[in-house]
Design a protein around this motif. Sequence first.
Motif, PDB file in Angstrom:
ATOM      1  N   ARG A  54       0.822  -1.207   0.000  1.00 55.33           N
ATOM      2  CA  ARG A  54       0.000   0.000   0.000  1.00 55.33           C
ATOM      3  C   ARG A  54       0.856   1.257   0.000  1.00 55.33           C
ATOM      4  O   ARG A  54       0.518   2.250  -0.655  1.00 55.33           O
ATOM      5  CB  ARG A  54      -0.953  -0.034   1.196  1.00 55.33           C
ATOM      6  N   MET A  55       1.979   1.236   0.732  1.00 53.27           N
ATOM      7  CA  MET A  55       2.880   2.395   0.724  1.00 53.27           C
ATOM      8  C   MET A  55       3.494   2.601  -0.658  1.00 53.27           C
ATOM      9  O   MET A  55       3.548   3.723  -1.154  1.00 53.27           O
ATOM     10  CB  MET A  55       3.992   2.225   1.771  1.00 53.27           C
ATOM     11  N   ALA A  56       3.959   1.525  -1.263  1.00 55.33           N
ATOM     12  CA  ALA A  56       4.544   1.631  -2.603  1.00 55.33           C
ATOM     13  C   ALA A  56       3.516   2.178  -3.587  1.00 55.33           C
ATOM     14  O   ALA A  56       3.836   3.035  -4.425  1.00 55.33           O
ATOM     15  CB  ALA A  56       5.062   0.266  -3.067  1.00 55.33           C
ATOM     16  N   HIS A  57       2.284   1.724  -3.465  1.00 53.88           N
ATOM     17  CA  HIS A  57       1.225   2.176  -4.361  1.00 53.88           C
ATOM     18  C   HIS A  57       0.914   3.655  -4.143  1.00 53.88           C
ATOM     19  O   HIS A  57       0.793   4.428  -5.095  1.00 53.88           O
ATOM     20  CB  HIS A  57      -0.018   1.307  -4.145  1.00 53.88           C
ATOM     21  N   LEU A  58       0.786   4.066  -2.889  1.00 51.76           N
ATOM     22  CA  LEU A  58       0.506   5.462  -2.566  1.00 51.76           C
ATOM     23  C   LEU A  58       1.640   6.380  -3.023  1.00 51.76           C
ATOM     24  O   LEU A  58       1.392   7.442  -3.610  1.00 51.76           O
ATOM     25  CB  LEU A  58       0.276   5.622  -1.061  1.00 51.76           C
ATOM     26  N   VAL A  59       2.867   5.971  -2.798  1.00 50.28           N
ATOM     27  CA  VAL A  59       4.013   6.778  -3.233  1.00 50.28           C
ATOM     28  C   VAL A  59       4.034   6.892  -4.752  1.00 50.28           C
ATOM     29  O   VAL A  59       4.283   7.978  -5.299  1.00 50.28           O
ATOM     30  CB  VAL A  59       5.338   6.194  -2.691  1.00 50.28           C
ATOM     31  N   ALA A  60       3.754   5.798  -5.445  1.00 50.01           N
ATOM     32  CA  ALA A  60       3.778   5.812  -6.914  1.00 50.01           C
ATOM     33  C   ALA A  60       2.787   6.831  -7.478  1.00 50.01           C
ATOM     34  O   ALA A  60       3.156   7.673  -8.303  1.00 50.01           O
ATOM     35  CB  ALA A  60       3.490   4.424  -7.474  1.00 50.01           C
ATOM     36  N   ILE A  61       1.536   6.792  -7.033  1.00 47.72           N
ATOM     37  CA  ILE A  61       0.565   7.749  -7.571  1.00 47.72           C
ATOM     38  C   ILE A  61       0.858   9.151  -7.050  1.00 47.72           C
ATOM     39  O   ILE A  61       0.625  10.137  -7.756  1.00 47.72           O
ATOM     40  CB  ILE A  61      -0.903   7.315  -7.289  1.00 47.72           C
ATOM     41  N   GLY A  62       1.395   9.268  -5.847  1.00 49.81           N
ATOM     42  CA  GLY A  62       1.761  10.581  -5.321  1.00 49.81           C
ATOM     43  C   GLY A  62       2.829  11.252  -6.160  1.00 49.81           C
ATOM     44  O   GLY A  62       2.744  12.450  -6.464  1.00 49.81           O
ATOM     45  N   VAL A  63       3.825  10.496  -6.563  1.00 48.34           N
ATOM     46  CA  VAL A  63       4.894  11.036  -7.415  1.00 48.34           C
ATOM     47  C   VAL A  63       4.338  11.450  -8.769  1.00 48.34           C
ATOM     48  O   VAL A  63       4.651  12.525  -9.281  1.00 48.34           O
ATOM     49  CB  VAL A  63       6.043  10.010  -7.566  1.00 48.34           C
ATOM     50  N   VAL A  64       3.488  10.613  -9.349  1.00 44.20           N
ATOM     51  CA  VAL A  64       2.890  10.924 -10.656  1.00 44.20           C
ATOM     52  C   VAL A  64       2.076  12.212 -10.573  1.00 44.20           C
ATOM     53  O   VAL A  64       2.217  13.112 -11.415  1.00 44.20           O
ATOM     54  CB  VAL A  64       2.021   9.749 -11.153  1.00 44.20           C
ATOM     55  N   ALA A  65       1.217  12.326  -9.563  1.00 42.81           N
ATOM     56  CA  ALA A  65       0.375  13.522  -9.418  1.00 42.81           C
ATOM     57  C   ALA A  65       1.232  14.762  -9.164  1.00 42.81           C
ATOM     58  O   ALA A  65       0.998  15.817  -9.757  1.00 42.81           O
ATOM     59  CB  ALA A  65      -0.639  13.322  -8.298  1.00 42.81           C
ATOM     60  N   ALA A  66       2.235  14.646  -8.289  1.00 38.10           N
ATOM     61  CA  ALA A  66       3.100  15.794  -7.982  1.00 38.10           C
ATOM     62  C   ALA A  66       3.850  16.255  -9.230  1.00 38.10           C
ATOM     63  O   ALA A  66       3.937  17.461  -9.494  1.00 38.10           O
ATOM     64  CB  ALA A  66       4.075  15.437  -6.864  1.00 38.10           C
ATOM     65  N   GLN A  67       4.397  15.321  -9.988  1.00 36.18           N
ATOM     66  CA  GLN A  67       5.103  15.691 -11.217  1.00 36.18           C
ATOM     67  C   GLN A  67       4.173  16.426 -12.163  1.00 36.18           C
ATOM     68  O   GLN A  67       4.575  17.405 -12.801  1.00 36.18           O
ATOM     69  CB  GLN A  67       5.659  14.450 -11.921  1.00 36.18           C
ATOM     70  N   SER A  68       2.951  15.976 -12.260  1.00 33.06           N
ATOM     71  CA  SER A  68       1.995  16.598 -13.165  1.00 33.06           C
ATOM     72  C   SER A  68       1.684  18.024 -12.734  1.00 33.06           C
ATOM     73  O   SER A  68       1.688  18.942 -13.558  1.00 33.06           O
ATOM     74  CB  SER A  68       0.716  15.752 -13.214  1.00 33.06           C
ATOM     75  N   TRP A  69       1.412  18.221 -11.449  1.00 26.97           N
ATOM     76  CA  TRP A  69       1.098  19.572 -10.958  1.00 26.97           C
ATOM     77  C   TRP A  69       2.297  20.500 -11.070  1.00 26.97           C
ATOM     78  O   TRP A  69       2.139  21.703 -11.267  1.00 26.97           O
ATOM     79  CB  TRP A  69       0.596  19.516  -9.515  1.00 26.97           C
ATOM     80  N   LEU A  70       3.506  19.960 -10.962  1.00 25.84           N
ATOM     81  CA  LEU A  70       4.719  20.778 -11.068  1.00 25.84           C
ATOM     82  C   LEU A  70       5.157  20.982 -12.516  1.00 25.84           C
ATOM     83  O   LEU A  70       6.142  21.669 -12.774  1.00 25.84           O
ATOM     84  CB  LEU A  70       5.853  20.136 -10.265  1.00 25.84           C
ATOM     85  N   GLY A  71       4.437  20.371 -13.453  1.00 27.58           N
ATOM     86  CA  GLY A  71       4.776  20.527 -14.866  1.00 27.58           C
ATOM     87  C   GLY A  71       6.020  19.760 -15.267  1.00 27.58           C
ATOM     88  O   GLY A  71       6.665  20.094 -16.259  1.00 27.58           O
TER      89      GLY A  71
END
Length: 141
Positions: A54-71
């Motif tokens: 669950r941590m690996a999954h949460l971190v994975a989508i968190g990184v994807v979303a953060a990268q997207s918002w940061l352009g």
Amino acid sequence: MSTAMSAAWPYPLLADMVLAVHFGVVLFVIGGLVLVFVGNRLATWPWVNALWFRMAHLVAIGVVAAQSWLGMVCPLTTLEAWLREQAGEASHDQSFVAYWLQRLMFFTAPEWVFAVAYTAFGLLVVLAWWRYPPRVARSRG
């Protein structure tokens, strides 16, 4: 094999490998959430609530979303493009597998659409944490 081809030969293979890893990450992010919901509904897959998963999954989508918002462009996309450039390939000069993996993974839309979609998916992951909390594995003994 010509000199030009032999100088570029590992790059197409490496680019395809990076694309395959990238596709695996996408499958993990999307499929991981599906596995959490299905595994809990069926109550037969206790590993879907393992804290490490669950941590690996949460971190994975968190990184994807953060990268997207940061352009930011995904580093795997950047690496694959660089490898293809080193190979002298245009975007359409790929292997059959690379062509279809890219068709499945990459869409054309305004950047904000991806940021909103990734964030919404991330919220679903957080909802899954609330609905089906992860569990710390107990030691046997």
